[in-house]
Enzyme design. Sequence first.
Site, short mmCIF file in Angstrom:
data_model
loop_
_atom_site.label_atom_id
_atom_site.label_comp_id
_atom_site.label_asym_id
_atom_site.label_seq_id
_atom_site.Cartn_x
_atom_site.Cartn_y
_atom_site.Cartn_z
CD GLU A 154 3.48 -9.08 -6.15
OE1 GLU A 154 4.61 -9.07 -5.58
OE2 GLU A 154 2.51 -8.44 -5.71
CG ASN A 209 -1.54 -1.30 1.55
OD1 ASN A 209 -2.28 -1.84 0.75
ND2 ASN A 209 -1.24 -1.84 2.73
CD GLU A 261 5.61 -5.95 0.10
OE1 GLU A 261 4.71 -5.35 -0.50
OE2 GLU A 261 5.82 -7.18 -0.07
#
Length: 836
Positions: free
Chosen positions: A327, A272, A305
């Site tokens: 990814e 996020n 991340e």
Amino acid sequence: MSSEADHRLPRSVIPSHYQLEIEPDFETFAFKGRVVITAAAVERVAEIVLNSIEIDIDAVEVMGADGSIQDAGLSYEEGRERVTLALGTPLEIGPVEIRLDYTGSINDNLQGFYRSTYTSAAGEEKVIATTQFEATDARRAFPCWDEPDMKATYQVTLVVPEHMMAISNSQVVSDDPAGEGLRRVEFATTMKMSTYLVAFVVGELEATDPVDVDGTPLRIVHTPGKAHLARFALDAGAFALRYFSDYYGIAYPGDKLDMIAVPDFAWGAMENLGAVTYRETALLVDPEKATQGEQARVADVIAHELAHMWFGDLVTMKWWNGIWLNEAFATFMELKCVDAYRPDWKRWLSFAAGRNAAMDTDSLASTRPIEFPVGSPEEANEMFDILTYSKGSSVLRMLEVYLGEETFRDGIRKYLKTHSYANTETADLWAALEEVSGEPVGLMMHGWIFQGGYPRITVARDGDKYVMRQEHFRFLGDGEDEWQVPALYAGSKGGGRVIVGAETAVAAGESFRLNRGGQGFYRVQYDDELRDEIAHQAADLPAEERYALVADLWANVLAGDVPAKDFIELASQFKEESEPEVWGAIIGGLGELNRVVSSDDRPALQEFVRGLVSDAADKMGWQPGANESDLDRRLRGLLLRTRGVLGDDKSILPEARAVFAASRNGDTVDGEVAAAAIAIVAANGGSDEFDTFIDAYRNAGSPQDEVRFLQAAISVPEQETASKVLDMLTSGEIRRQDGAWVTARLIGHRTTGAESWNRIKDRWDQVLDAVPPQSQRRILDWLPARSEPEVAADIEAWLADHPLAGGSKYVDQQVELLKVRVGLRAREEGRLGDSL
């Protein structure tokens, strides 16, 4: 399989901004929401279709281009996770504003807007309300266009209890009393991004003081009392932010960065923007007590991340079939970042294990291409697998070493700058790399992305040339595909690069090695003469090539192309090996043989293992030296564990017990040695040791200790203790986030696993209830360990009658891997003793 079209929303209305207000209720675990969506009608419309599930809409207003406001009728399609707003008066082309008031629940399924719990120092249970929206769960928190290419900006407001912390993607712009013990916290508007990246977290939490990283405030957020476990993450996070800003040539796209440790989290972490959430084991760590692997995991996940802040958040795939663009690239970049952060960890060497695991899956008839058609939300979640992450990143690494690091980086910079705040497809990445390299990247890489599988390249000397021929490698059966293989080689005339097709020859002098550097996603099989030459110089090969030599031979054993005795003969040449990763490849193969060898021949295998590792283990001893590297420490732990567990060396059990007792008493014990001692004690333990491990698990001082002691409890070779673990799982004592791996390890235990499988079948629904829905397929992670023919047949029949939601492809793959191990047992169980 459903089609993508079945799950895409109409494109008649396009959102541009969400103004979102959420008020959670920590007594009822419900929430109230209001969202005002700014959008544009691109054609005349009589209805607006949004994604929404598990939400009750109480009121709706729609304002058209002329300023008129109208109510709308509501109709829900639960199966398609949609709500339709039926308009009395059609909207004309132009701006639209949609206002929705609604309620929902803060669930316990670790998806959407969900609750996580922890126990305070005073023994009180505390609740955190947090989010996990990828892939398609933002629709559980607010009605929206929940598709990755429907990007918009977001302004979030949270109404929260006054004593709780509130976090979202952006910085706080106002924080005011809201009456009745509440605060109204308003956050700045985000950049344009996909719905799955929106996040909000509310709870009694603490944060480190912010660290300024070139203008970006960085904090670690955690449950109270864990600040001492956050220092490593702060350091690794600051390094990663600077590294990626420099590598990409683009500043960090957010206005702050909070990295948040959540006690209950189904995945490893979630990217996020500005509010990255993590499982505690992936963020909080005590470097003084952790193993090198545990520290590396934290550094890896943080780097992964933060790589996403650009590759995934700033530039996003158009649809879930292209999730590998997010990814695989984040995995590739995590490796580059951590290799720069801690070059002494040799991260590209340790990645060999991940690449090899992906190759195992990709050796199956049930594999899939990296990019694969996706329709439903369940199919989107299935894409988060080893092929997306590890095969995808391996292919990128193979391409990078072929093109050159600077050329590859320049292509990535061009791709990101061209498509910032937008969405892309695979061809866009290849186009950028082609432009800067002048190479036909798209043509070269097409087969790697859109075909499943990979080649085995056979190499034979033919006069003054070396002839390479490729074949589709599979463990079972034959494949027919072909690839353009970007390969590096070494020879007595120097090294070079070559694209290997169906048959390719090069002149390299008196010696030749394919896959120079060991970064290729393919197997190599030399003719007998070349194999003997290379095997005898194995000690002089780079470590990555030594790993590939071992891994390729073991793959041929699994395929039945060579007997296990060839692997044992090769392993016997590695007594002086210094790299733990290469040892890991050897020990992994021997461990698989230990599962299939007959009980009569197991002592001979254990004796071989002891003979292989004991000299090296004795040389290193139990105590680290003053100037040892982290990898030296890791090697010591690996050798001790192998000697005591796989080698069943009872002579070191007293020392292992003494080390374990010392660590429990608070004495300073090296983390690697402590972990090895726990494993040895567990493998030789009974009910008393089990009780000790469970007590340590319940009172662990770090997330890593919690996992380590629970794994040790599962490892105790007693049916009664295995049954107790299953009771803990189904009663809810073990967190749901851990349910999948706990179940998998119960199934995979060599001595207790077959009976555990029977118990799990008897309590199937209870077991599945103890695992988050999106993780249920992972209970099969250790399935190939159950290679006893009658057990394997029972497993296959059971899974055929009890399908796992969102797990059909993974079930097929694990069942096929199980058949591979059944075949290994059939071939080697009777003859392995003679080889030893």
